[in-house]
Design a protein around this motif. Structure first.
Motif, PDB file in Angstrom:
ATOM      1  N   PRO A   1      95.933 -27.916 -19.674  1.00 44.30           N
ATOM      2  CA  PRO A   1      95.108 -26.941 -18.289  1.00 44.30           C
ATOM      3  C   PRO A   1      94.550 -26.882 -19.377  1.00 44.30           C
ATOM      4  CG  PRO A   1      97.629 -27.494 -18.175  1.00 44.30           C
ATOM      5  CD  PRO A   1      97.393 -27.735 -19.638  1.00 44.30           C
ATOM      6  N   GLU A   2      94.624 -26.293 -20.708  1.00 41.76           N
ATOM      7  CA  GLU A   2      93.410 -24.977 -21.253  1.00 41.76           C
ATOM      8  C   GLU A   2      92.229 -26.090 -21.780  1.00 41.76           C
ATOM      9  OE1 GLU A   2      96.752 -25.889 -21.808  1.00 41.76           O
ATOM     10  OE2 GLU A   2      97.412 -25.611 -24.108  1.00 41.76           O
ATOM     11  N   HIS A   3      92.795 -27.797 -21.433  1.00 38.69           N
ATOM     12  CA  HIS A   3      91.170 -27.825 -22.165  1.00 38.69           C
ATOM     13  C   HIS A   3      90.197 -28.845 -21.236  1.00 38.69           C
ATOM     14  CE1 HIS A   3      93.192 -28.825 -26.265  1.00 38.69           C
ATOM     15  NE2 HIS A   3      92.535 -27.681 -25.989  1.00 38.69           N
ATOM     16  N   LEU A   4      90.911 -28.399 -20.197  1.00 42.86           N
ATOM     17  CA  LEU A   4      89.617 -29.055 -18.604  1.00 42.86           C
ATOM     18  C   LEU A   4      88.978 -28.177 -18.534  1.00 42.86           C
ATOM     19  CD1 LEU A   4      92.738 -29.903 -16.294  1.00 42.86           C
ATOM     20  CD2 LEU A   4      91.726 -32.253 -17.602  1.00 42.86           C
TER      21      LEU A   4
ATOM     22  N   ASP B   1      81.007 -30.871 -28.194  1.00 47.32           N
ATOM     23  CA  ASP B   1      82.111 -30.725 -27.316  1.00 47.32           C
ATOM     24  C   ASP B   1      82.367 -29.220 -27.289  1.00 47.32           C
ATOM     25  OD1 ASP B   1      84.088 -31.125 -28.421  1.00 47.32           O
ATOM     26  OD2 ASP B   1      84.830 -32.657 -27.597  1.00 47.32           O
ATOM     27  N   ALA B   2      83.242 -28.949 -26.537  1.00 45.26           N
ATOM     28  CA  ALA B   2      83.866 -27.823 -26.459  1.00 45.26           C
ATOM     29  C   ALA B   2      84.569 -27.565 -27.386  1.00 45.26           C
ATOM     30  CB  ALA B   2      84.302 -27.456 -25.467  1.00 45.26           C
ATOM     31  N   THR B   3      85.355 -28.451 -27.872  1.00 44.70           N
ATOM     32  CA  THR B   3      85.999 -27.963 -29.368  1.00 44.70           C
ATOM     33  C   THR B   3      85.459 -28.691 -30.590  1.00 44.70           C
ATOM     34  OG1 THR B   3      86.587 -30.604 -29.612  1.00 44.70           O
ATOM     35  CG2 THR B   3      88.455 -29.302 -27.982  1.00 44.70           C
ATOM     36  N   ALA B   4      83.788 -28.067 -30.403  1.00 40.14           N
ATOM     37  CA  ALA B   4      83.462 -28.235 -31.411  1.00 40.14           C
ATOM     38  C   ALA B   4      83.038 -30.385 -32.436  1.00 40.14           C
ATOM     39  CB  ALA B   4      83.103 -27.483 -33.065  1.00 40.14           C
TER      40      ALA B   4
ATOM     41  N   GLN C   1      77.043 -24.868 -20.433  1.00 37.29           N
ATOM     42  CA  GLN C   1      77.149 -25.955 -21.932  1.00 37.29           C
ATOM     43  C   GLN C   1      77.689 -25.274 -22.947  1.00 37.29           C
ATOM     44  OE1 GLN C   1      74.007 -28.238 -23.258  1.00 37.29           O
ATOM     45  NE2 GLN C   1      73.776 -29.063 -20.990  1.00 37.29           N
ATOM     46  N   ASN C   2      78.696 -25.919 -23.268  1.00 40.37           N
ATOM     47  CA  ASN C   2      79.850 -25.250 -24.525  1.00 40.37           C
ATOM     48  C   ASN C   2      79.967 -26.104 -25.564  1.00 40.37           C
ATOM     49  OD1 ASN C   2      81.618 -23.959 -25.776  1.00 40.37           O
ATOM     50  ND2 ASN C   2      83.274 -23.983 -24.008  1.00 40.37           N
ATOM     51  N   TRP C   3      79.251 -26.054 -26.884  1.00 34.76           N
ATOM     52  CA  TRP C   3      78.799 -26.838 -27.871  1.00 34.76           C
ATOM     53  C   TRP C   3      80.373 -26.455 -28.456  1.00 34.76           C
ATOM     54  CZ3 TRP C   3      73.487 -26.253 -28.870  1.00 34.76           C
ATOM     55  CH2 TRP C   3      72.289 -26.879 -28.083  1.00 34.76           C
ATOM     56  N   GLY C   4      80.942 -25.536 -28.680  1.00 38.24           N
ATOM     57  CA  GLY C   4      82.541 -25.436 -29.820  1.00 38.24           C
ATOM     58  C   GLY C   4      82.373 -23.929 -30.326  1.00 38.24           C
ATOM     59  N   GLN C   5      82.915 -23.854 -31.225  1.00 41.73           N
ATOM     60  CA  GLN C   5      83.101 -22.884 -31.584  1.00 41.73           C
ATOM     61  C   GLN C   5      82.170 -21.517 -31.733  1.00 41.73           C
ATOM     62  OE1 GLN C   5      80.600 -24.450 -35.033  1.00 41.73           O
ATOM     63  NE2 GLN C   5      82.217 -25.041 -36.029  1.00 41.73           N
TER      64      GLN C   5
END
Lengths: 658, 406
Positions: free
Chosen positions: A72-75, A549-552, A586-590
């Motif tokens: 769930p935390e990665h959705l 993405d959110a995990t860079a 938007q979330n580009w990670g880091q």
């Protein structure tokens, strides 16, 4: 019916038991069957409630394991809508994922890594990010392309979630979303309008609460921009009132409506009625209705007759946003530029090619009434008025959208000329290294459905520009093997505003990332006022960026334009840029999250702290004559900070030459 | 009960059944499967089960299996039938078990044996080239008393040893001999066209007697079938039972399951099509399991075990007088030729009371669909259950043509 549901539910429980007990190697097959049964149950209120009851067992059975929905935390809340519309089986997994989140929020499932509060926040964000979907009844013609049952699943899911999630609690988040959208000033405002329609229908904005007031500002701007407008149910009745209103009342009315448009970017039917009335009866009020300042007023007075024609002939309720575009065009004094003036005049008199007419009509809502010419002219006003309001929609056309934006700012005459060619001949011609490229004669790329949720100018020009750009890239690969094709394509495509120097982090011959430090140094020395001798940038710089993405993790390549690097109100140095794909959060990670408002951005700009922005760039143009060795003075720690972000994000996918 | 079953080939459903029933087994299959087997804790021996021939050394395989204490071999693939026959010849100390296995693998030999035993078969011949095919058709036409200008008789050609319908060609005229039969199809069996309603059975044999007979009704061969067969076909159960027992006696089959195909002719007689002794396609055993409330895959395996008493065997089967309360059917879904981009389950299906579930796979992206060979490559199965055979037939027929991929 009752028996039928019972049978379906029993069958589902049987399949769930089989799935839970299944050997590791037959999980996949049993999961498909289980999902097909969940799919049936999701199509009725009773079935949905039953699934919600069973979701803890489903979760324990490992249904989400090995899927994109596992953690769930990665959705991502704003991706939910697209997945729900993607059809079975994705839509079914997505719906079950929402039910699980609701169960976590209501503490029916305990998740060590995701709290009830986090689940609630996710669902709130999800409803806000997919606001139109959450309240849609799917009766409009635009939904005809989707399977009825799939839409019913979505409708029932949101009805269910809304019952568990009171709308009133969402007010602050909805207000944030609406304000952000408005601040970003896209040309196409259908999204914000659909949100406001839902708010107007479902959310009682009474009382003096802070968030209610924030929202009321926008709802009012669109539906009842003044008490007098509120008193008259239709713009026609309002118009009759205007005929009899006193001078003072008219003046107040004009200023009020004009200010609302300027502060929200939204045009109401009442405002169009008022503008038409003023043009006809009280021309001195027009600047107030359009919210013009001294620059705008001067241009209006010079072109009063032309403005009257534009409004009378080309602006109708269906494209009333063109009123805002017109106001912005006057503010920019564009009609006082010879090339723009003549080309715009000419544009109003063109015979539109039948295929282009068809495309223009496809771009509007089916229930709206407007002619292709009205759409075209209204669209041209909007694009000239809001250069940073262009978006690419779901089309992979970031390069072309970036071109439209740049020409609108720096070469409106060129833009209008291209538009005239495309509208009349359904063709455009570009030069590339001495040869001509005609879009009509280039081969079409891979067939991809065109997303028509764009402004009219984009609808007309983007397909041509994309083809020309693609053809240039093809030729560049043949003519300059081993060179980055952008070196020759960008100046040919965008024009002489593109600087002659070019740097890329990637060496295609060696297949390596190399000289990264030098790359970063030159970027700072070229564009950052602290290192370039305190100069502002002159023209926008087209840049290639790695999208992460959110995990860079690297997702692909994207084209944006750097507009300026300046100190934000908070004092930090920020890069302000145009991103044709800046819808949604938007979330580009880091921790890199581009902001679109509140950090010193002008309408339509995105921004990031400079070092974060630089860490995603892979290519840019610059002026080598002005470097004068300044890159040597860029401090090591500045470079190192950027390099670390780069290596730990997209850099993981590449080999680096040490 | 057997010390340990050797399962030759690869079938995850069978392995799962064995695991659930906690019966001792070891899988013998190509070494490529080894890592998968290890990952899922499946007892496994890697062995190159290439086409069985004079070079094949079943003694070496038997030696390898000795440490596992295997005493019954079960073929899961068409291609492992001889291997299983060879091993069981050793285990049962009866060389003819292998010879019988050859019967299943050589269609011409199979037909001759059936003919010798008195089953009704078509006119058949082994042919090696196009010229022989033409001559075969000439003789067939002659026997059918063809007059000048009349249409040619119909016949079929099939490779001797291929599974299912792979390489099967239906020839309706002398022109089609050259058009449809490829040089690589030879040598093969040519057989005159048998008329009648085609259906298949699964007969579970133990000690040379039929312990359980399932009759499957085809709605469209290779696309849809249901179990038990409709009342019309089930009315012939006694006749079918007798004919299959005859087949079992002629072939000398003692253990295992056979999967013969028949044609019910208009005169009420059965024409023998062919017989296999592997797991049938079309998820037929799964349908039979549901209809008869037992595990047909497990029953398939244990039927190979000579050590079981009738009573012990009976525990794996439904009671002899069991009448299935419902029909279970399925449609295998093949995307229509052309471009597809996504899976779209039709609304009417979801509303259908007989619909139970599906395991259709969504395409990974837009793709082009070509033709099909044999009955492979389906994208999944849609399952139905209900009380009325007529309705079942209607539904299966209907959903053969409904596009699931658009």
């Amino acid at each position: 019916m009752y028996e039928r549901h019972n049978a379906q539910e029993n069958r589902f429980l049987d399949s769930l038991a089989i799935f839970r007990e299944a050997a590791s190697f037959s999980k996949a097959e049993n999961k498909e069957r289980l999902l097909s049964q969940a799919d049936v149950l999701l199509r009725s209120t009773e079935g949905l409630a039953f699934l919600y009851q069973s979701i803890p067992q489903m979760n324990e059975s490992g249904l989400f394991e090995g899927s994109s929905w596992r953690d769930p935390e990665h959705l991502v809340p704003y991706l939910v809508g697209g997945t729900l519309l993607a059809g079975y089986p994705s839509s079914t997994m997505e719906a079950l994922s929402e039910l699980r989140l609701l169960a976590i929020a209501e503490q029916r499932i305990l998740y060590p890594s995701f709290s009830a509060e986090q689940a609630f926040a996710f669902l709130e964000d999800m409803v806000v990010a997919n606001f139109e979907l959450a309240y849609e009844d799917f009766s409009g013609e635009a939904w005809a392309q989707y399977a009825v049952g799939e839409l019913e699943k979505i409708r029932l899911l949101f009805v269910f979630i809304r019952e568990h999630l009171p709308l009133e609690h969402l007010e602050p988040k909805i207000a944030d979303a609406v304000e952000t959208l408005s601040e970003h000033r896209p040309i196409v405002v259908s999204r914000i309008k659909r949100m406001l329609a839902v708010i107007d229908r479902h959310l009682p904005l009474e009382g003096d609460g802070h968030d209610a007031r924030r929202l009321r500002k926008f709802v009012d701007a669109l539906y009842r921009p003044s008490p007098n407008a509120d008193n008259h149910a239709t713009p026609d009745e309002y118009r009759q009132w205007l005929e009899h209103a006193g001078v003072k009342a008219l003046k107040t009315e004009s200023y009020q409506l004009g200010e609302q448009m300027v502060s929200t970017g939204l045009v109401s039917d009442y405002q169009l009625a008022l503008l038409r009335f003023a043009l006809h009866n009280k021309a001195d009020l027009v600047p107030a209705v359009l919210g013009l300042n001294a620059h705008g007023i001067a241009d209006y007075e010079r072109h009063q007759a032309f403005v009257a024609i534009l409004v009378r002939e080309f602006i109708v309720p269906a494209n009333k946003q063109a009123v805002y575009g017109l106001a912005r065009v006057l503010q920019r004094n564009l009609l006082s530029r010879k090339a723009t003036w003549h080309s715009f005049n000419r544009l109003t008199r063109v015979d539109i090619h039948p295929e282009v007419e068809e495309r223009l009509l496809r771009g509007k809502q089916p229930e709206e009434k407007a002619t292709p010419a009205q759409l075209l002219i209204g669209g041209a006003l909007c694009l000239l008025g809001q250069p940073l309001g262009v978006r690419q929609g779901n089309n992979p056309s970031c390069q072309s959208a970036r071109g439209l934006s740049m020409w609108s700012r720096h070469a409106p005459g060129k833009l209008l000329n291209l538009l005239i060619d495309a509208a009349t001949a359904n063709n455009v011609v570009f030069r590339y290294e001495g040869a001509l490229i005609e879009s009509a004669k280039t081969e079409q790329g891979p067939a991809r459905p065109f997303d028509y949720k764009l402004d009219p100018v984009s609808i007309v020009l983007i397909p041509h520009l994309d083809r020309v750009y693609g053809e240039m890239m093809k030729r560049a690969a043949v003519k300059h093997p081993g060179d980055d094709p952008h070196v020759s394509v960008n100046p040919a495509f965008y024009g002489h505003w593109i600087q002659t120097g070019f740097l890329s982090v990637y060496n295609p011959l060696a297949g390596l990332i190399e000289s990264y430090e030098n790359f970063v140094r030159i970027f700072y020395a070229a564009f950052h006022p602290e290192y370039n001798g305190a100069h502002h940038m002159i023209y926008p710089v087209p840049l290639g960026i790695f999208v992460t993405d959110a995990t860079a993790t690297m997702l692909g390549y994207h084209a944006v334009s750097l507009l300026r690097i300046e100190r934000a109100p908070a004092g930090d140095w920020r890069a302000y840029f145009f991103n044709p794909n800046s819808e949604g959060v938007q979330n580009w990670g880091q921790g890199i999250r581009p902001s679109v408002a509140g950090k010193g951005e002008f309408h339509g700009e995105s921004s990031l702290p400079v070092y974060q922005f630089v860490s995603r760039i892979y290519a840019f143009h610059y002026n080598a004559l002005r470097l004068e060795g300044k890159q040597e003075d860029v401090p090591d720690e500045v470079v190192e900070k950027v390099e670390q972000l780069a290596r730990e994000s997209w850099g993981r996918k590449y080999i680096w030459r040490i | 009960m057997a010390n340990r079953f050797a399962l030759l080939g690869w079938s995850l459903p069978v392995i799962e059944s064995m695991q659930k029933a906690r019966l001792p087994y070891v899988v013998v299959s190509f070494p490529e499967f080894e890592s998968y087997a290890k990952e899922h804790s499946i007892p496994f021996i890697g062995y190159r089960l290439d086409e069985f021939g004079s070079h094949s050394n079943s003694l070496a395989l038997a030696e390898l299996l000795r440490s596992y204490d295997v005493d019954v071999a079960v073929p899961l693939f068409e291609e492992t039938v001889e291997w299983a026959g060879a091993l069981n010849s050793i285990y049962r100390d009866d060389p003819r078990v292998l010879n019988r296995a050859f019967l299943f693998r050589n269609k011409a030999m199979m037909k001759r044996k059936a003919l010798l035993g008195g089953l009704r078969v078509g006119l058949f011949e082994e042919i090696h080239n196009h010229e022989q095919a033409h001559r075969f058709l000439g003789r067939l036409n002659e026997a059918e008393l063809q007059l000048p200008g009349e249409e040619d008789a119909w016949f079929h050609v099939k490779p001797f040893a291929a599974a299912g319908t792979i390489g099967h060609r239906f020839i309706r005229s002398s022109d089609e001999i050259d058009e449809k039969i490829k040089p690589t199809d030879f040598p093969c069996l040519a057989e005159s066209h048998l008329t009648g309603q085609e259906f298949s059975c699964e007969a579970f044999i133990h000690r040379g007697k039929i312990r359980f007979l399932n009759i499957t009704e085809y709605v469209k061969l290779g696309y849809s079938n249901f179990v038990p067969a409709g009342p019309e076909l089930e009315a012939k159960r006694a006749l079918i039972h007798t004919e299959i027992q005859k087949l079992v006696d002629i072939f000398g089959i003692e253990y295992g399951m056979i999967h013969p195909e028949w044609f019910l002719a208009e005169d009420g007689h059965l024409n023998f099509g062919e017989v296999a002794c592997r797991i049938p396609g079309g998820h037929i055993l799964e349908l039979a399991s549901k209809a008869y409330h037992f595990d047909a895959l497990l029953a398939f395996v244990v039927s190979h075990d000579p050590s079981l008493s009738d009573e012990e065997l009976g525990q794996f089967f439904p009671p002899r007088d069991f009448t299935p309360p419902k029909y279970y059917g399925n449609v295998m879904v093949f995307p229509k030729s052309g471009h597809i981009t996504r899976l779209e389950v039709p609304e009417e299906l979801v509303e259908e009371a007989y619909y139970t579930d599906n395991n259709l796979v969504a395409p990974l992206g837009p793709q082009k669909i070509g033709g099909r060979e044999g009955f492979g490559n389906h994208f999944g199965t849609v399952n139905f259950a209900g009380e009325d055979a007529g309705r079942m037939r209607e539904l299966l027929k209907h959903y053969e043509d409904v596009p699931f991929y658009v």
